[in-house]
Design a protein around this motif. Structure first.
Motif: not given
Length: 261
Positions: A55-67
């Motif tokens: 999930h990359t946009f909106p930024l509120s959905r982006r959580d790189p710790s899940r990648w």
């Protein structure tokens, strides 16, 4: 992007991949999964792929710790790729709008804020490719999908009554128009029915970047185009369209066809 995607699927064992496992019962889930769909008619496996959804946009959905953290640059690559694909999608929508005599912002304004997902799909070698599809025939739900693939062919598009192979080009980004763009352009631009076929000898990797409306967004043909030829599609709440897509299944463009007037 292809390099980090391949590294995740090919270098990690299953136990490591499962640390990033998604809830496969949810259409909105993020992470690693394995997708096998079986035909109700004859038990034929329809889909044959592993995937990782970001999930990359909106930024509120982006959580790189899940990648993934393997390889070490994975998260930075996905973030940069996400930004560049968004810019490209915006340029394409402006060009499509202008080609129809509309203001350049017309389609993007109709779509609203992008909900962007990046899905890396990995298709393992299949011992009986004639019994499976890597991904069954469908048109995408949203506005525009930007796809890159490796040198192993597998993407096919339905054109003029037959399946046509999209030959992989290493530097190409394949633009796949999706259902909401067809609605907004009142049918002037068509969404593409496509599928992925499997290979008996080699694995294949592709990366699809989806640009969709919010589920609360109402989508209808652009008023300027309706004034010329009348509306060809009913207005739809995008969340209802997504629900129908997942409930009934894609099967070509049947969910879009249900909106035809």
């Amino acid at each position: 992007m292809r390099t980090v995607g391949s590294s995740f699927f090919e270098d990690l064992d299953v136990s490591e991949k499962l640390k990033y496992g998604c809830d496969q019962g949810s259409a909105a889930s993020e992470g690693y999964g394995s997708r096998m769909l079986v035909s109700e008619k004859d038990d034929t496996v329809l889909d044959w792929r592993d995937y990782f959804d970001h999930h990359t946009f909106p930024l509120s959905r982006r959580d790189p710790s899940r990648w993934p953290i393997h390889p070490p640059n994975y998260r930075n690559v996905v973030e940069e790729y996400s930004e560049q694909m968004k810019l490209l999608a915006q340029k394409l929508m402006a060009l499509i709008s202008e080609s129809l005599g509309l203001p350049s912002s017309c389609i993007e304004d109709a779509v609203g804020e992008f909900y962007q997902n990046i899905t890396v799909s990995y298709y393992p070698p299949c011992p009986q490719p004639e019994l499976t599809l890597g991904l069954q025939a469908h048109s995408d739900m949203g506005a525009v999908t930007l796809l890159i693939q490796d040198d192993v062919g597998g993407l096919e598009v339905f054109k003029d009554g037959e399946w046509v192979i999209v030959q992989p080009l290493s530097d190409a980004i394949v633009v796949i128009l999706a259902d909401q763009t067809e609605v907004i352009t009142n049918g002037e631009y068509k969404s593409s029915v496509h599928r992925a076929v499997t290979n008996s000898n080699r694995a294949r990797l592709s990366v699809a970047t989806f640009h969709d409306p919010a589920k609360t967004r109402r989508i209808s043909p652009a008023p300027e185009l309706v004034a010329k030829s009348g509306p060809r599609y009913k207005e739809v709440l995008y969340g209802d369209f997504v629900k129908s897509w997942y409930t009934k299944g894609p099967e070509g463009k049947r969910n879009l066809d249900a909106l035809l007037l």
